[in-house]
Structure formats: C-alpha cells, structure tokens
Design a protein around this motif. Structure first.
Motif, short mmCIF file in Angstrom:
data_model
loop_
_atom_site.label_atom_id
_atom_site.label_comp_id
_atom_site.label_asym_id
_atom_site.label_seq_id
_atom_site.Cartn_x
_atom_site.Cartn_y
_atom_site.Cartn_z
N SER A 58 -1.41 -6.00 -4.35
CA SER A 58 -1.73 -7.27 -3.71
C SER A 58 -0.43 -8.02 -3.60
CB SER A 58 -2.69 -8.06 -4.58
OG SER A 58 -2.11 -8.25 -5.84
N SER A 111 -4.73 -1.91 -10.61
CA SER A 111 -5.32 -0.74 -9.96
C SER A 111 -5.23 -0.84 -8.45
CB SER A 111 -6.77 -0.56 -10.38
OG SER A 111 -7.51 -1.71 -10.00
N SER A 112 -4.78 -2.01 -7.97
CA SER A 112 -4.57 -2.10 -6.53
C SER A 112 -3.37 -3.00 -6.26
CB SER A 112 -5.82 -2.64 -5.83
OG SER A 112 -6.03 -3.96 -6.21
N ASP A 139 -4.35 6.11 -0.25
CA ASP A 139 -4.92 4.82 0.12
C ASP A 139 -3.84 3.79 -0.14
OD1 ASP A 139 -6.09 2.29 0.05
OD2 ASP A 139 -7.99 3.05 -0.76
N ASN A 162 -3.85 0.78 -0.49
CA ASN A 162 -4.18 -0.31 -1.41
C ASN A 162 -4.31 0.13 -2.86
OD1 ASN A 162 -4.50 -2.53 0.47
ND2 ASN A 162 -6.21 -1.33 1.27
N ARG A 163 -4.55 1.41 -3.06
CA ARG A 163 -4.90 1.88 -4.40
C ARG A 163 -3.65 2.28 -5.18
NH1 ARG A 163 -7.61 6.57 -3.10
NH2 ARG A 163 -5.63 7.66 -3.44
N ILE A 164 -3.57 1.85 -6.41
CA ILE A 164 -2.53 2.35 -7.32
C ILE A 164 -3.14 3.51 -8.09
CG2 ILE A 164 -1.09 1.83 -9.32
CD1 ILE A 164 -1.01 -1.08 -8.29
N ASP A 165 -2.54 4.69 -7.96
CA ASP A 165 -3.13 5.87 -8.58
C ASP A 165 -2.69 6.04 -10.03
OD1 ASP A 165 -4.48 7.29 -6.19
OD2 ASP A 165 -2.52 6.72 -5.44
N ALA A 199 -8.31 12.84 -4.09
CA ALA A 199 -8.24 11.58 -3.32
C ALA A 199 -7.14 11.66 -2.28
CB ALA A 199 -7.99 10.41 -4.26
N HIS A 250 2.83 -6.19 -0.06
CA HIS A 250 1.78 -5.43 0.59
C HIS A 250 1.59 -5.95 2.01
CE1 HIS A 250 -1.52 -2.94 1.25
NE2 HIS A 250 -2.29 -3.96 1.56
#
Ligand code: C2O
Ligand code: CU
Length: 450
Positions: free
Chosen positions: A444, A441-442, A332, A334-337, A329, A448
């Motif tokens: 907000s 998982s993202s 991103d 917005n994405r929490i890995d 990946a 942000h």
C-alpha cells in the motif's frame, strides 16, 4: 561505455534514455528496435564499490517502462521492478551506494506483463561493478582485452522486422539468428595474449552452452555475483537467460578462435529440441593479431569467499514452479508473498515440476548454491549467483543473507527469467522489514502505482 558527471558530493551521475530507433542488422534493411541512448542495447555503466551513483532514466517510448538493475544490492524503491513505472515522457531518478564485490551486472526493463517484449526489442545493457580493494591481475582494459559479450537470439520477418512469434509459444522466442552486441556474425580483433569475455545471456528464453570450436580450454573466473575463489579451467559454460560468466581465453599470434553455443543440457524437459536443446550457433570469432601484447598469467587465487554457513540459516522457504505459478499462485502486484527480516540468513529450496525450461532469479541478493539433489554444486555454480537454471524435478538449495534496506512498502521480485514465463505470472514478491516491524501481506502507499 557510458559517460557520467560527478556531483559536488562525489556522486556519479548517469543518464539513460529508453527510445525507439532502427538498426541495420541485415544488409540493406532497417529493423525497428529500441535502445538506451541509441538504437539498440545500451551503454555499459561502470562504478566502484563505495561510490554513490544516481541515474536519470527518461522514457521516450510511447508506453510505460521500468529499468531494473539486475544483480544489484540496493533499496527496493530503487530496484526498478514492476512498481517503479516510468510514464512516457517522465524521468525516474534512482540513487544508491554501490555496496557489493566486483561483478558483471546488467540492466533491463521490468514492466509487468511487458518485460519480454521490451528486452526483445533491444532494451538491455551491462553494469560493471569494480572493487579496487580486491582487483586480481586480470585483463581489465575495456574494449581492448576486457569485452562485454551480450548474446541474444532474434527472429526476423521477411521484411526484416523483429518478430516474437506466437504469443502462446513455449518457452518464448527461440530465434534462429544469434547476434552478439547487436551484430550478426560478430568478430573481434585480439591484440593481447589473453582476453576477458564478459558473457551475458541477454536472451528472453534461450539457454546457451558456450565453448570454442576447437574445444580449447578457457578459465572461468567469475559468475553472476563476482569472482570465483580460483580460476576453473573448462571447455563449456551453460548460461540460461540473465546468467553471466567471465572467461579468460588464451590466444597465440594469428589464432582464429570461434566462440560457439553448443546444444545445452537442459535436464528432463519434455522435448529438448523444442527448448533449443539441439541448437548450435556461432557467437563471436576472435581473430588474433600477428603480434600479441603479453598478458600476465591468471592468478591462482581470485577471491576470498566468506561462505554462509548452513547452521546460520534461521529461515527455510520452498518455492515450486509449476504452470506459470510459484507455490500455486500467480504474480499479484498487490500481494506480498514473503516477508524477510533484515540481515537474516535463509535457505531457499527451488524446484520445478514442469518438464519445461525454467530458471530462478532473486532480486537484491547474491546466493550460494548449497546443493543440487543433495550433492554439492559443480565448480561453475560454486560462486555468487543471482540466477540459476532449474532442471525439471531437481532440488536446488540456495543460501543467502539479506541486507539492511528495510521498506515494508516496496517489494523485490523473484521469478523465472524466461521472460514470457515471468510476464505470464511466474513471479512473486518479498519485502525486507526490520526485526520488530509488523509483517505486511499487501502493498500500500507511496510505491504502489497499480
Ligand atoms: Cu533480470 Cu527481475 O530481473
Ligand atoms: Cu520459466
């Protein structure tokens, strides 16, 4: 060294301004550059363990930037990663308490997709953490026998402007000119028998292998996260981008010692020369006076490391770097890995399947290298680290304990510190949450901004 004010409650308050300027690197030529509080690079910030600090960072550039405190253990919202953007004209005011052993850290911009260029133009500075409770007798007079050494490579156009070459170049800029603290052909007049050099690879892509022209031994006393257990006498130290090393060099009266970078061993890369693996540079000439003030011998014991035990690691994660991706990946925003539970001891296993140069940096923590391909690390990798060179195909097992700065809405980064790779997506994000908190998982909410 940066000046500071002390608040009524004891907080050390620094001011940094990122701004454009111009520098005279080359005779008779003004080169447009960026700097903090000046034309190029930034002042050395310095604070002690246990102290609270506050920094007012003003952005006088005409684009957004951020300032990241590389190697620092601090709340994610203060970390200065790609989410803590500072708009042109704005001032960002992070504050935190210094809570880690003495170390040579540094600061630099981290705006997503633009980090390489911001650092390359000159935005970077040192951040020394002192710990008065454990201060072995090492040279410590700033600018006298304790010297910051920021090493960077640059490429100039015929008109004397900095150029980054082809954007598609792999692995990023490999400049043909090396400068130290912003000076080409740098030298330092030494007035003491021993001198402590705090080496920072401040380059965006190049890996160096530092040593002296006459192959003299020096004592490696500290790496990224602080002092080694004991001094390690060696003739070479390899540093990939963002890594640091503190070395003690011994001189005799009238001595001339040239610190150089020799062809670094890069591992199984496709073509070593294309990654700087055959390059040699002069870095810093040490010119010893005819009379040298005595220095005390380097202590045999430097630091008592409380080693993390493999058996205490309750979480294992694997990270494979390939084609500007981590685990398949790209970054991103917005994405929490990865979600980390506060206080957890974890093992992260890192590898690269590209036959390119990569390294790996983790925000917020210092780690220890448990093994490389199953073998205990060499002495120079046995101390606290936040960045490690990753030779293609090898397995690096790192152990770390996460702290207690919990925030599900602000992420820390991990990434390759070859900044073009980072900008192109070789980065991921983790948050630290409380034991019973939900696992997001993202991102907000407040922190942000994209
Ligand atoms: Cu030196 Cu993510 O940074
Ligand atoms: Cu990389």
């Amino acid at each position: 060294m940066a000046e500071f004010q002390v608040d009524a409650d004891g907080t050390r308050v620094f001011e940094l301004e990122a701004r454009p300027g111009s520098s005279d690197f080359l005779p008779g030529v003004q080169t447009p550059t960026w700097g903090y509080n000046g034309d190029f690079l930034g002042p050395t910030l310095r604070a002690e363990r246990g102290q609270r600090i506050a920094i007012a960072v003003t952005n006088s550039l005409d684009e957004v930037t951020t300032v990241h405190w590389h190697g620092m253990h601090l709340p994610a919202a203060m970390d200065g990663g790609p989410h803590q953007v500072i708009a042109p004209g704005d001032t960002w005011r992070p504050t935190w308490e210094i809570n880690q052993p003495a170390a040579t850290l540094w600061y630099h911009p981290h705006p997503h997709g633009r980090t390489e260029e911001h650092v390359y133009r000159g935005l970077a500075g040192m951040f020394y953490v002192d710990d008065p409770s454990e201060a072995p007798a090492l040279p410590n007079r700033y600018g006298v026998d304790d010297i910051p050494v920021v090493v960077q490579d640059k490429e100039f156009t015929d008109a004397g402007e900095l150029t980054m070459g082809e954007r598609q170049a792999e692995p990023g800029v490999l400049g043909s000119t090396v400068m130290t603290n912003g000076v080409i052909g740098a030298y330092f007049e030494v007035s003491t028998e021993m001198i402590r050099l705090r080496l920072l690879n401040g380059s965006t892509a190049r890996t160096y292998d530092f040593g002296f022209e006459d192959n003299r031994n020096f004592d490696l006393v500290a790496t990224d996260g602080g002092l080694l257990a004991e001094p390690y006498s060696t003739t070479r130290i390899r540093l990939s981008p963002a890594e640091r090393a503190e070395i003690i060099v011994t001189l005799t009266p009238g001595d001339i010692a040239m610190l150089r970078s020799y062809p670094p061993e890069l591992g199984d890369v496709a073509s070593s020369f294309a990654f700087g693996g055959e390059d040699t540079f002069d870095v810093l000439q040490l010119r010893a006076n005819d009379y040298l003030r005595p220095s005390s011998a380097v202590p045999a014991i430097l630091h008592n490391h409380v080693r993390l035990q493999e058996a205490d690691a309750t979480v294992h994660r694997e990270f494979t770097m390939a084609a500007r991706m981590i685990n398949g990946a790209q970054m991103d925003m917005n994405r929490i890995d990865e979600v980390v539970i506060e206080g957890t001891t974890e093992i992260w296993e890192i590898r690269s399947t590209d036959r390119l140069t990569h390294n790996f940096h983790i925000h917020d923590v210092q780690f220890y290298v448990l093994s490389i391909d199953g073998v205990a690390p060499p002495t120079e990798l046995a101390g606290r680290k936040d960045t490690i060179y990753v030779e293609p195909g090898r397995r690096y097992r790192l152990i770390m304990q996460f702290g207690k700065y919990v925030d599900p809405e602000a992420a820390y980064m991990y990434h390759c510190h070859l900044l073009r790779h980072e900008d192109e997506g070789l980065m991921g994000q983790f948050v630290v949450v409380g034991t019973n908190d939900p696992q997001p998982s993202s991102l907000s909410g407040l922190n942000h901004q994209h």
